[in-house]
Design a protein around this motif. Structure first.
Motif, PDB file in Angstrom:
ATOM      1  N   VAL A  54     -59.567 -70.738  26.218  1.00  0.00           N
ATOM      2  CA  VAL A  54     -57.795 -71.437  27.000  1.00  0.00           C
ATOM      3  C   VAL A  54     -57.373 -72.522  26.353  1.00  0.00           C
ATOM      4  CG1 VAL A  54     -56.889 -72.038  29.247  1.00  0.00           C
ATOM      5  CG2 VAL A  54     -59.280 -70.539  29.547  1.00  0.00           C
ATOM      6  N   ALA A  55     -58.506 -73.858  26.505  1.00  0.00           N
ATOM      7  CA  ALA A  55     -57.668 -74.059  26.125  1.00  0.00           C
ATOM      8  C   ALA A  55     -56.808 -74.278  24.492  1.00  0.00           C
ATOM      9  CB  ALA A  55     -59.204 -75.793  25.376  1.00  0.00           C
ATOM     10  N   ALA A  56     -58.106 -73.744  23.338  1.00  0.00           N
ATOM     11  CA  ALA A  56     -57.455 -73.369  22.198  1.00  0.00           C
ATOM     12  C   ALA A  56     -56.444 -72.624  22.318  1.00  0.00           C
ATOM     13  CB  ALA A  56     -58.624 -72.142  21.257  1.00  0.00           C
ATOM     14  N   LEU A  57     -56.138 -71.715  23.041  1.00  0.00           N
ATOM     15  CA  LEU A  57     -54.620 -71.100  23.428  1.00  0.00           C
ATOM     16  C   LEU A  57     -53.418 -72.048  23.669  1.00  0.00           C
ATOM     17  CD1 LEU A  57     -55.406 -67.607  25.528  1.00  0.00           C
ATOM     18  CD2 LEU A  57     -54.403 -68.053  23.119  1.00  0.00           C
ATOM     19  N   GLU A  58     -53.621 -72.563  24.564  1.00  0.00           N
ATOM     20  CA  GLU A  58     -52.918 -73.821  24.992  1.00  0.00           C
ATOM     21  C   GLU A  58     -52.281 -74.809  23.789  1.00  0.00           C
ATOM     22  OE1 GLU A  58     -51.624 -74.468  28.173  1.00  0.00           O
ATOM     23  OE2 GLU A  58     -51.953 -72.982  29.165  1.00  0.00           O
ATOM     24  N   VAL A  59     -53.850 -75.081  23.215  1.00  0.00           N
ATOM     25  CA  VAL A  59     -53.059 -75.706  21.768  1.00  0.00           C
ATOM     26  C   VAL A  59     -52.231 -74.829  20.422  1.00  0.00           C
ATOM     27  CG1 VAL A  59     -54.030 -76.519  19.670  1.00  0.00           C
ATOM     28  CG2 VAL A  59     -55.696 -77.031  21.613  1.00  0.00           C
ATOM     29  N   PHE A  60     -52.374 -73.391  21.044  1.00  0.00           N
ATOM     30  CA  PHE A  60     -51.064 -72.952  20.001  1.00  0.00           C
ATOM     31  C   PHE A  60     -50.093 -72.739  20.825  1.00  0.00           C
ATOM     32  CE2 PHE A  60     -48.846 -68.675  19.288  1.00  0.00           C
ATOM     33  CZ  PHE A  60     -49.311 -68.779  17.847  1.00  0.00           C
ATOM     34  N   ARG A 108     -34.872 -84.494  23.285  1.00  0.00           N
ATOM     35  CA  ARG A 108     -35.855 -83.935  24.841  1.00  0.00           C
ATOM     36  C   ARG A 108     -36.719 -83.124  24.530  1.00  0.00           C
ATOM     37  NH1 ARG A 108     -32.104 -84.578  29.093  1.00  0.00           N
ATOM     38  NH2 ARG A 108     -30.787 -82.529  27.932  1.00  0.00           N
ATOM     39  N   VAL A 109     -35.762 -81.803  23.755  1.00  0.00           N
ATOM     40  CA  VAL A 109     -36.833 -81.071  24.049  1.00  0.00           C
ATOM     41  C   VAL A 109     -38.444 -80.780  22.305  1.00  0.00           C
ATOM     42  CG1 VAL A 109     -37.259 -78.125  23.265  1.00  0.00           C
ATOM     43  CG2 VAL A 109     -35.736 -78.928  24.752  1.00  0.00           C
ATOM     44  N   VAL A 110     -38.007 -81.693  21.869  1.00  0.00           N
ATOM     45  CA  VAL A 110     -38.527 -82.029  20.311  1.00  0.00           C
ATOM     46  C   VAL A 110     -39.702 -83.138  21.360  1.00  0.00           C
ATOM     47  CG1 VAL A 110     -38.830 -83.440  18.822  1.00  0.00           C
ATOM     48  CG2 VAL A 110     -36.839 -81.888  18.157  1.00  0.00           C
ATOM     49  N   ARG A 111     -39.235 -83.940  21.890  1.00  0.00           N
ATOM     50  CA  ARG A 111     -39.537 -84.812  22.307  1.00  0.00           C
ATOM     51  C   ARG A 111     -41.387 -84.075  23.679  1.00  0.00           C
ATOM     52  NH1 ARG A 111     -38.560 -90.443  26.261  1.00  0.00           N
ATOM     53  NH2 ARG A 111     -40.721 -90.967  25.965  1.00  0.00           N
ATOM     54  N   PHE A 112     -41.017 -83.042  24.776  1.00  0.00           N
ATOM     55  CA  PHE A 112     -41.713 -82.473  25.145  1.00  0.00           C
ATOM     56  C   PHE A 112     -42.199 -82.226  24.341  1.00  0.00           C
ATOM     57  CE2 PHE A 112     -37.762 -80.057  26.722  1.00  0.00           C
ATOM     58  CZ  PHE A 112     -38.242 -78.611  26.682  1.00  0.00           C
ATOM     59  N   THR A 113     -42.158 -81.305  23.153  1.00  0.00           N
ATOM     60  CA  THR A 113     -42.777 -79.981  22.885  1.00  0.00           C
ATOM     61  C   THR A 113     -44.474 -81.049  22.156  1.00  0.00           C
ATOM     62  OG1 THR A 113     -41.380 -80.051  21.021  1.00  0.00           O
ATOM     63  CG2 THR A 113     -41.543 -78.425  22.971  1.00  0.00           C
ATOM     64  N   GLU A 114     -43.747 -81.962  21.530  1.00  0.00           N
ATOM     65  CA  GLU A 114     -44.232 -83.005  20.764  1.00  0.00           C
ATOM     66  C   GLU A 114     -45.539 -83.452  21.975  1.00  0.00           C
ATOM     67  OE1 GLU A 114     -42.461 -86.102  18.779  1.00  0.00           O
ATOM     68  OE2 GLU A 114     -42.224 -83.991  17.332  1.00  0.00           O
ATOM     69  N   ALA A 115     -45.031 -83.880  22.823  1.00  0.00           N
ATOM     70  CA  ALA A 115     -46.263 -84.348  23.884  1.00  0.00           C
ATOM     71  C   ALA A 115     -47.162 -82.873  24.437  1.00  0.00           C
ATOM     72  CB  ALA A 115     -45.751 -84.442  25.657  1.00  0.00           C
ATOM     73  N   ALA A 116     -46.447 -81.979  24.741  1.00  0.00           N
ATOM     74  CA  ALA A 116     -47.183 -80.416  24.993  1.00  0.00           C
ATOM     75  C   ALA A 116     -48.420 -80.538  23.783  1.00  0.00           C
ATOM     76  CB  ALA A 116     -46.660 -79.474  25.189  1.00  0.00           C
ATOM     77  N   PHE A 117     -48.415 -80.528  22.248  1.00  0.00           N
ATOM     78  CA  PHE A 117     -49.248 -79.932  22.076  1.00  0.00           C
ATOM     79  C   PHE A 117     -50.460 -81.328  21.805  1.00  0.00           C
ATOM     80  CE2 PHE A 117     -51.061 -81.196  17.441  1.00  0.00           C
ATOM     81  CZ  PHE A 117     -51.874 -79.896  16.987  1.00  0.00           C
ATOM     82  N   GLY A 118     -49.205 -82.656  22.012  1.00  0.00           N
ATOM     83  CA  GLY A 118     -50.624 -83.518  21.825  1.00  0.00           C
ATOM     84  C   GLY A 118     -51.141 -83.178  23.335  1.00  0.00           C
ATOM     85  N   ALA A 119     -51.490 -82.826  24.201  1.00  0.00           N
ATOM     86  CA  ALA A 119     -51.855 -83.339  25.647  1.00  0.00           C
ATOM     87  C   ALA A 119     -52.740 -82.283  25.475  1.00  0.00           C
ATOM     88  CB  ALA A 119     -51.367 -82.885  26.913  1.00  0.00           C
ATOM     89  N   ALA A 120     -52.861 -80.667  24.990  1.00  0.00           N
ATOM     90  CA  ALA A 120     -53.709 -79.406  24.671  1.00  0.00           C
ATOM     91  C   ALA A 120     -54.448 -80.023  23.421  1.00  0.00           C
ATOM     92  CB  ALA A 120     -52.460 -78.260  24.529  1.00  0.00           C
ATOM     93  N   TRP A 121     -53.693 -80.651  22.678  1.00  0.00           N
ATOM     94  CA  TRP A 121     -55.413 -80.851  21.193  1.00  0.00           C
ATOM     95  C   TRP A 121     -55.895 -81.095  21.895  1.00  0.00           C
ATOM     96  CZ3 TRP A 121     -56.921 -78.967  17.374  1.00  0.00           C
ATOM     97  CH2 TRP A 121     -57.592 -80.199  16.842  1.00  0.00           C
ATOM     98  N   GLY A 122     -55.307 -82.728  22.600  1.00  0.00           N
ATOM     99  CA  GLY A 122     -56.768 -83.962  23.596  1.00  0.00           C
ATOM    100  C   GLY A 122     -57.400 -82.807  24.126  1.00  0.00           C
ATOM    101  N   ARG A 123     -57.282 -82.278  25.358  1.00  0.00           N
ATOM    102  CA  ARG A 123     -58.083 -81.396  26.405  1.00  0.00           C
ATOM    103  C   ARG A 123     -58.972 -81.065  25.284  1.00  0.00           C
ATOM    104  NH1 ARG A 123     -61.441 -80.549  29.758  1.00  0.00           N
ATOM    105  NH2 ARG A 123     -60.860 -78.940  30.530  1.00  0.00           N
ATOM    106  N   PHE A 124     -58.372 -80.079  24.148  1.00  0.00           N
ATOM    107  CA  PHE A 124     -59.520 -79.066  23.731  1.00  0.00           C
ATOM    108  C   PHE A 124     -60.193 -80.289  22.562  1.00  0.00           C
ATOM    109  CE2 PHE A 124     -60.430 -77.097  19.293  1.00  0.00           C
ATOM    110  CZ  PHE A 124     -60.600 -76.194  19.613  1.00  0.00           C
ATOM    111  N   VAL A 125     -59.815 -80.983  22.472  1.00  0.00           N
ATOM    112  CA  VAL A 125     -61.297 -82.240  21.339  1.00  0.00           C
ATOM    113  C   VAL A 125     -62.575 -82.510  22.725  1.00  0.00           C
ATOM    114  CG1 VAL A 125     -61.715 -84.295  20.446  1.00  0.00           C
ATOM    115  CG2 VAL A 125     -59.526 -82.883  20.107  1.00  0.00           C
TER     116      VAL A 125
END
Length: 150
Positions: free
Chosen positions: A35-41, A63-80
């Motif tokens: 699930v975490a890997a799918l969130e990263v993707f 703002r879209v660029v900003r929150f999509t960067e935040a989304a990837f960062g949060a997902a990657w952090g959870r995955f790691v």
């Protein structure tokens, strides 16, 4: 001026087997990590879509660029965090104490570090399993990995 002698490379030869690691995880661990890997993707996809749109259209809301960067960062952090918490780190370290390479990487030139997907500038091809054509004049088969601890 004396000629520089190539130093032994630092990349290990041993590879991580994701399939072997996955098979040893419990069903719950596999589900959480999957699930975490799918969130990263999803985060990566959103980020790249927003960035691509900004480059091609020029009218993407920052703002879209900003929150999509935040989304990837949060997902990657959870995955790691999940991998660190759930998978013994010994799976990623070889018997020689060096970090293993992902098995998906394929060949690596032990002199310059090029790979099949990241060739030398101007291109190269494999002369041996561990030496590309750009480096073949610098490393002879006798020097190629003999005595190096990986």
């Amino acid at each position: 001026m004396s000629e520089t002698i190539p130093q032994p490379p630092t990349q290990p030869r041993e590879r991580v087997s994701g399939r072997d690691i996955w098979s040893k995880l419990s069903k719950d661990q596999r589900e959480e990590i999957g699930v975490a890997a799918l969130e990263v993707f999803a985060g990566d996809y959103a980020q790249h879509t927003a960035t691509y749109g900004a480059k091609t259209c020029g009218d993407v809301d920052p703002r879209v660029v900003r929150f999509t960067e935040a989304a990837f960062g949060a997902a990657w952090g959870r995955f790691v965090d999940l991998i660190v918490d759930e998978v013994p780190q010994a799976n990623f370290v070889g018997a020689n104490g060096l970090v293993k390479l992902p098995s998906i990487l394929g060949r690596v030139c032990l002199h310059c570090g090029c790979t099949a997907n990241d060739a030398c500038e101007g291109g190269c091809e494999w002369v041996t399993d561990t030496c590309c054509s750009s480096c073949s004049g610098e490393i002879t088969p006798a020097k190629d990995i003999a005595g190096w601890p990986f």
